[in-house]
Structure formats: structure tokens, C-alpha cells
Design an enzyme around this catalytic site. Structure first.
Site, PDB file in Angstrom:
ATOM      1  CB  SER A 147     -17.642  38.721  33.301  1.00 32.98           C
ATOM      2  OG  SER A 147     -17.333  37.366  33.021  1.00 32.98           O
ATOM      3  CE1 TYR A 161     -20.873  38.298  28.408  1.00 29.26           C
ATOM      4  CE2 TYR A 161     -18.783  37.477  29.246  1.00 29.26           C
ATOM      5  CZ  TYR A 161     -20.105  37.810  29.449  1.00 29.26           C
ATOM      6  OH  TYR A 161     -20.650  37.662  30.708  1.00 29.26           O
TER       7      TYR A 161
END
Ligand code: ADP
Length: 256
Positions: A147, A161
Site C-alpha cells: 500500500s 494497518y
């Protein structure tokens, strides 16, 4: 040089985790279009079945396997089932993931561990057990969904995350280093803001969308298909000299 052939995935077998929705589902569709058989691995059994239904229009075999990719015994079962059905695994897409927005001081250790287990331990487990088969069969390719949050902290707090995605980035490099000798290439994709169920809440508010778009050089968020085509490149022989890399698909977000 026959460049088209390099993208051909005919007779290959791919496992795509988190293929019940979003980016994973689109990656499964893209790999199937290039001829790969697909194992749709997702914790949501109904969504996995739905993806398999949509894959029926391609001339390939697909199989839905409900699984929690953070559980070792379930990963072993998934790999055994895939080997029984297809005899080999050529491509692994480690894409299943979960988001939790929480202020750091309010985050419980239980929530922290859960995000790390689902997003990062799963990549360890899947890569280990699929990798053992790839080593036996002479090679393969692994593509991990990292990401932009592997590289930056987000304004909206989601630390667990981000840490899990940063871990995926380094795991990609370590595996690429260790398994190059087995002809296993390992790369990751760093998607930016993409229209999926994970980001649905964020994009429901028009102001939010405008704010986010103003931070992206290309001026818009991504469609899952724009991430999926990159996965095909990294999974196929078209990227035969690429390993240990992370490719950003973020509309230029990180250059600003
Ligand atoms: P994105 O595509 O943006 O990563 P989505 O939420 O649309 O986000 O898709 C993530 C997918 O991962 C979903 O289909 C979800 O069911 C799946 N998933 C989440 N946790 C697990 C898990 N523990 N095991 C397997 N699949 C999971």
C-alpha cells in the site's frame, strides 16, 4: 521476441487471497483472462462463490475455498486442496487484508494483533506453504498487495494497518533475496486510493473525495482494474527480471 506470449498464463494455477471483493476479485478476473486457473480464497464464502461464478465466462477452472488466511491449519488445508485439484501452484497473490481506523491511545492489543495477523502473518503463512510447493516444482511468482501506507503515515490514524503494510514491503524483499535461487520471484504492488469496499465509507462523502483527489497528481482515485493489470505484469513472464520490487499504482500520490 514474442512479447504477447510473455503475458500468457495458460496452464498456470493461481491462488488469489481476498478474491471475494475489491482489488483481489479484479486480480482474479484479470489473471483468468490471461488463461490462469484460479483458486479464490476468501473468508467470505458467499463472495468467493460469486467470484467463481463470474470467472465461468473465461475458459479456465476456478475453485472457491473459504479460508481465514491468518490461521496456519487453514492455510495448510488450502494448499493441500489446491495441490490435489491442480497438481501445482505457479502464482500466489497475497491480497487479503483488513483495515482498522483507531487512535493509537485507544487501540487495544487485541485489535493491533488482529490487524497484524490478517494483513502480515497471512503473507508469511501463505508464502511459506505455497513456497514449499513452488520450490519442489521449480519456481513461481508471488505478488503481495502492499500500500502507499507502507511508506507514509495517514492523517486519519490507522497505525496497525500501516505497520502491517510496511512489513509486507520488507517481507517482499527478504523473500525475493532468499528464494531467487529457487526461481521464485517476489514483488509487491503499492496501490493508492482505490474504489473498493475498504474505502467505501471514505468516498461516500463528496468533500472527502475532493480533498483526496487534490492530493493525487492524476487527480482521481483508482479503479480496481488499474491495480489488477499491474498484478498480471508482475505474475507473468513479462516481468521475468523483476524481483524484490515494489511498484506504486497511486496516481502519483507519493511524489507529492
Ligand atoms: P481491498 O480490495 O481494498 O484490499 P476489500 O475489503 O474490498 O479491500 O477486500 C478485501 C478482501 O479480503 C475481502 O474480500 C475480505 O473478505 C478478504 N479478507 C479479509 N480478511 C480475510 C481473512 N482473514 N482471510 C481471508 N480473506 C480475508
Amino acid at each position: 521476441m514474442d512479447y504477447k506470449n510473455k503475458f500468457d498464463l495458460g496452464n498456470k494455477t493461481s491462488i488469489v487471497t481476498g478474491a471475494g471483493a475489491g482489488i483481489g476479485k479484479e486480480i482474479a478476473i484479470a489473471l483468468a483472462q490471461f488463461g490462469s486457473n484460479i483458486v479464490v480464497a476468501d473468508i467470505n464464502a458467499d463472495h468467493a462463490k460469486q467470484t467463481v461464478k463470474e470467472l465461468q465466462s473465461f475458459n479456465i477452472t476456478s475453485l472457491a475455498i473459504p479460508i481465514d488466511v491468518s490461521k496456519e491449519e487453514e492455510v495448510i488445508r488450502l494448499v493441500n486442496n489446491t495441490m490435489e485439484q491442480f497438481g501445482k501452484i505457479d502464482i500466489l497473490i497475497n491480497n487479503a487484508g483488513k483495515m482498522q481506523k483507531s487512535r493509537f491511545e485507544e487501540m487495544s492489543i487485541k485489535d493491533w494483533k488482529n490487524i497484524l495477523e490478517v494483513n502480515l502473518d497471512s503473507v508469511f503463512l501463505m508464502s511459506k506453504y505455497v513456497g514449499i510447493q513452488m520450490i519442489k516444482s521449480g519456481g513461481g511468482t508471488i505478488v503481495n498487495t502492499a500500500s502507499i501506507s507502507s511508506f507514509i503515515a495517514n492523517k486519519e490514524p490507522q497505525c496497525a494497518y500501516n505497520v502491517s503494510k510496511a512489513g509486507i514491503h520488507m517481507l517482499t524483499q527478504c523473500l525475493a533475496s532468499e528464494w531467487a535461487k529457487y526461481n521464485i520471484r517476489v514483488n509487491s504492488i503499492a496501490p493508492g486510493y482505490t474504489k473498493t469496499t475498504m474505502t467505501k465509507g471514505l468516498f461516500e462523502n463528496a468533500e472527502n473525495v475532493k480533498d483526496i483527489e487534490s492530493l493525487i497528481p492524476l487527480g482521481r482515485v483508482a479503479e480496481p482494474s488499474e491495480i489488477a493489470s499491474l498484478a498480471v505484469f508482475l505474475a507473468s513472464d513479462a516481468s521475468s527480471y523483476t524481483t524484490g520490487s515494489v511498484i506504486h499504482a497511486d496516481g502519483g500520490y507519493l511524489v507529492w
